[in-house]
Scaffold this active site. Structure first.
Site, short mmCIF file in Angstrom:
data_model
loop_
_atom_site.label_atom_id
_atom_site.label_comp_id
_atom_site.label_asym_id
_atom_site.label_seq_id
_atom_site.Cartn_x
_atom_site.Cartn_y
_atom_site.Cartn_z
N CYS A 1 19.69 4.47 15.55
CA CYS A 1 20.06 5.79 15.08
C CYS A 1 19.67 7.06 15.77
O CYS A 1 20.39 8.19 15.68
CB CYS A 1 19.79 5.76 13.72
SG CYS A 1 20.36 4.54 12.48
N HIS B 1 20.24 13.01 10.15
CA HIS B 1 20.96 11.71 10.42
C HIS B 1 21.43 11.34 9.11
O HIS B 1 20.87 11.55 8.06
CB HIS B 1 19.86 10.67 10.81
CG HIS B 1 20.48 9.27 10.83
ND1 HIS B 1 21.57 9.08 11.58
CD2 HIS B 1 20.12 8.01 10.26
CE1 HIS B 1 21.87 7.62 11.23
NE2 HIS B 1 20.82 6.98 10.44
N ASN C 1 26.73 5.49 7.49
CA ASN C 1 25.80 5.64 8.42
C ASN C 1 26.50 5.33 9.64
O ASN C 1 26.61 3.88 9.91
CB ASN C 1 24.49 4.71 7.91
CG ASN C 1 23.58 4.93 9.08
OD1 ASN C 1 23.67 5.47 10.33
ND2 ASN C 1 22.35 4.54 8.81
O1 UT7 Z 1 20.06 4.53 10.03
C1 UT7 Z 1 19.04 3.52 9.63
C2 UT7 Z 1 18.26 4.02 8.45
N1 UT7 Z 1 18.65 3.35 7.28
C3 UT7 Z 1 18.29 3.93 6.23
O2 UT7 Z 1 17.87 5.03 6.10
C4 UT7 Z 1 18.39 3.20 5.02
C5 UT7 Z 1 17.28 3.55 4.28
N2 UT7 Z 1 17.26 2.79 2.75
C6 UT7 Z 1 18.26 2.95 1.85
O3 UT7 Z 1 18.87 4.00 1.99
C7 UT7 Z 1 18.03 2.40 0.53
O4 UT7 Z 1 16.89 1.63 0.36
C8 UT7 Z 1 19.08 1.48 0.24
C9 UT7 Z 1 20.64 2.50 -0.08
C10 UT7 Z 1 19.44 0.49 1.15
C11 UT7 Z 1 18.93 0.62 -1.32
O5 UT7 Z 1 18.52 1.47 -2.32
P1 UT7 Z 1 17.39 1.47 -3.19
O6 UT7 Z 1 17.52 2.39 -4.40
O7 UT7 Z 1 16.18 1.50 -2.12
O8 UT7 Z 1 17.55 0.12 -3.79
P2 UT7 Z 1 16.87 -1.09 -3.76
O9 UT7 Z 1 16.67 -1.82 -2.37
O10 UT7 Z 1 15.49 -0.92 -4.36
O11 UT7 Z 1 17.56 -2.03 -4.74
C12 UT7 Z 1 17.72 -2.06 -6.30
C13 UT7 Z 1 18.78 -3.06 -6.63
C14 UT7 Z 1 18.37 -4.56 -6.12
O12 UT7 Z 1 18.66 -5.29 -7.48
P3 UT7 Z 1 17.36 -5.71 -8.22
O13 UT7 Z 1 16.40 -6.62 -6.90
O14 UT7 Z 1 16.54 -5.01 -8.73
O15 UT7 Z 1 17.86 -6.55 -9.29
C15 UT7 Z 1 19.33 -4.99 -5.08
O16 UT7 Z 1 19.57 -6.19 -5.16
O17 UT7 Z 1 19.86 -2.83 -6.15
C16 UT7 Z 1 20.50 -4.09 -5.75
N3 UT7 Z 1 21.17 -3.71 -4.68
C17 UT7 Z 1 22.80 -3.50 -4.95
N4 UT7 Z 1 23.46 -3.37 -5.95
C18 UT7 Z 1 24.73 -3.10 -5.99
C19 UT7 Z 1 21.31 -3.58 -3.46
N5 UT7 Z 1 22.48 -3.38 -2.89
C20 UT7 Z 1 23.44 -3.21 -3.69
C21 UT7 Z 1 24.82 -3.02 -3.81
N6 UT7 Z 1 25.40 -2.76 -4.88
N7 UT7 Z 1 25.50 -2.59 -2.40
#
Ligand code: UT7
Length: 333
Positions: A114, A254, A284
């Site tokens: 990125c 970004h 993204n």
């Molecule tokens: O350009 C490269 C840079 N990339 C980034 O900057 C991405 C950085 N990370 C993020 O933006 C966030 O970490 C995410 C958007 C990817 C995830 O958000 P989060 O608030 O960190 O969620 P999490 O990974 O802690 O997941 C929370 C819950 C999980 O369920 P459990 O384990 O608590 O039951 C995930 O399985 O949300 C679930 N989950 C979803 N639910 C519905 C993960 N993806 C999804 C989804 N829809 N698409």
């Protein structure tokens, strides 16, 4: 020779016409529009169709940038294409872009995820200020949708395809790239990677069976890294430019996640109204995210002559790259 500065004289963007909304994703994935909006701020993304490639998107964005700069492809002295999703491993997509444009100049591809566009802009800046080249094309382009596991809700909802391009040319008045901050922490690279298809895991049935041919991310770790590095790198690039946060007229971060941007802006005590965000429309787009946002900021009249803008990126590597740019008159002649 007079001291030279590197000025952005042309810009263009391209996004595939095909739009995939969060509601579309609900049809095939265990996800919801509400979850994606709340956790990321993304509502829809552009996804390339069969007749589009990384090279065609780069060329489309470049045509606008050349027209804006008032030059033709034959005037280019160097082409830098930043992407992690090229048409082929070999040849480099930068050479395909050079041929498609009908340019007669060196070209190389830069792969830092990125942060690629900002790394490319800072590289172009070096060639301009040392007098080696006069017209440098920098493209940030990504067709990441072809490297996503569309059954993995942790990654596929986040990304989109697109391209942004700028022309960088010399100027004798202080403007353009004033300073920068580049960094890499490869020890944490495993948090965002595509394991298969390289020399470690050459493409094979086994690699595909294990799903190593797709981009995988440890979202939480990348999130922590991003919220830490975004303010840190902005401040470092400002310091490198002998400027402070109060001097900034616009921050173009970004476009990965609205929560990352909000947390970083709060920690810098920066005015949220001076932050450009368009990720709700694109998701993204990795290396294309900053140039697409820059072009939209210009189109929306968010940049006036003399304004100081920070372009701040972070991503795979893990890497970070920031540039402070003083917006100048559109043509450096
Ligand atoms: O350009 C490269 C840079 N990339 C980034 O900057 C991405 C950085 N990370 C993020 O933006 C966030 O970490 C995410 C958007 C990817 C995830 O958000 P989060 O608030 O960190 O969620 P999490 O990974 O802690 O997941 C929370 C819950 C999980 O369920 P459990 O384990 O608590 O039951 C995930 O399985 O949300 C679930 N989950 C979803 N639910 C519905 C993960 N993806 C999804 C989804 N829809 N698409």
């Amino acid at each position: 020779m007079p001291k030279l500065y590197s000025q952005i004289t042309g810009w263009g963007k391209y996004a595939p016409a095909n739009i995939v909304t969060n509601y579309d994703l609900e049809e095939t994935l265990d996800t919801s529009h509400e979850w994606i909006m709340q956790r990321t701020g993304i509502a829809e993304r552009h996804i390339a169709t069969e007749n589009e490639s990384t090279a065609t998107m780069a060329v489309a964005a470049t045509h606008d940038a050349l027209a804006q700069a008032g030059i033709t492809a034959q005037d280019l002295d160097l082409i830098i294409v930043a992407t992690s999703s090229p048409d082929y491993h070999v040849p480099a997509v930068s050479s395909t872009v050079q041929a498609m444009l009908g340019a007669d100049c060196p070209a190389f591809t830069l792969v830092t995820g990125c942060t690629g566009f900002v790394y490319g802009l800072v590289t172009a800046h070096q060639f301009i200020v040392n007098g080696a080249f006069k017209q440098v094309l920098v493209v940030g382009v990504e067709l990441v949708s072809r490297f996503l596991d569309w059954l993995d809700r942790n990654t596929c909802v986040l990304f989109g395809d697109g391209a942004g391009a700028v022309i960088v040319a010399p100027s004798e008045t202080p403007q353009g790239v004033l300073g920068f901050d580049l960094g890499s922490n490869g020890a944490d690279g495993h948090h965002l990677m595509m394991e298969g298809g390289g020399s470690s895991f050459p493409m094979s049935y086994e690699v595909i069976d294990q799903g190593k041919n797709f981009l995988r991310m440890n979202g939480r770790e990348v999130f922590k890294f991003a919220t830490r590095v975004l303010p840190k790198s902005t401040l470092a690039a400002l310091a490198n430019s002998d400027l402070a946060v109060d001097d900034l007229d616009l921050l173009i971060p970004h476009q990965a996640n609205a929560r990352i941007i909000d947390m970083a802006v709060r920690s810098m005590k920066f005015d949220r109204d001076k932050v450009f965000v368009n990720l709700h429309k694109y998701g993204n787009t990795s290396a294309a995210s900053i140039p697409i946002a820059l072009v939209e900021a210009i189109e929306e009249g968010r940049l006036a002559t003399g304004d100081i803008v920070a372009l701040v990126s972070f991503g795979a590597g893990l890497t970070w790259a920031s540039a402070i740019v003083q917006w100048g008159p559109t043509r450096a002649r």
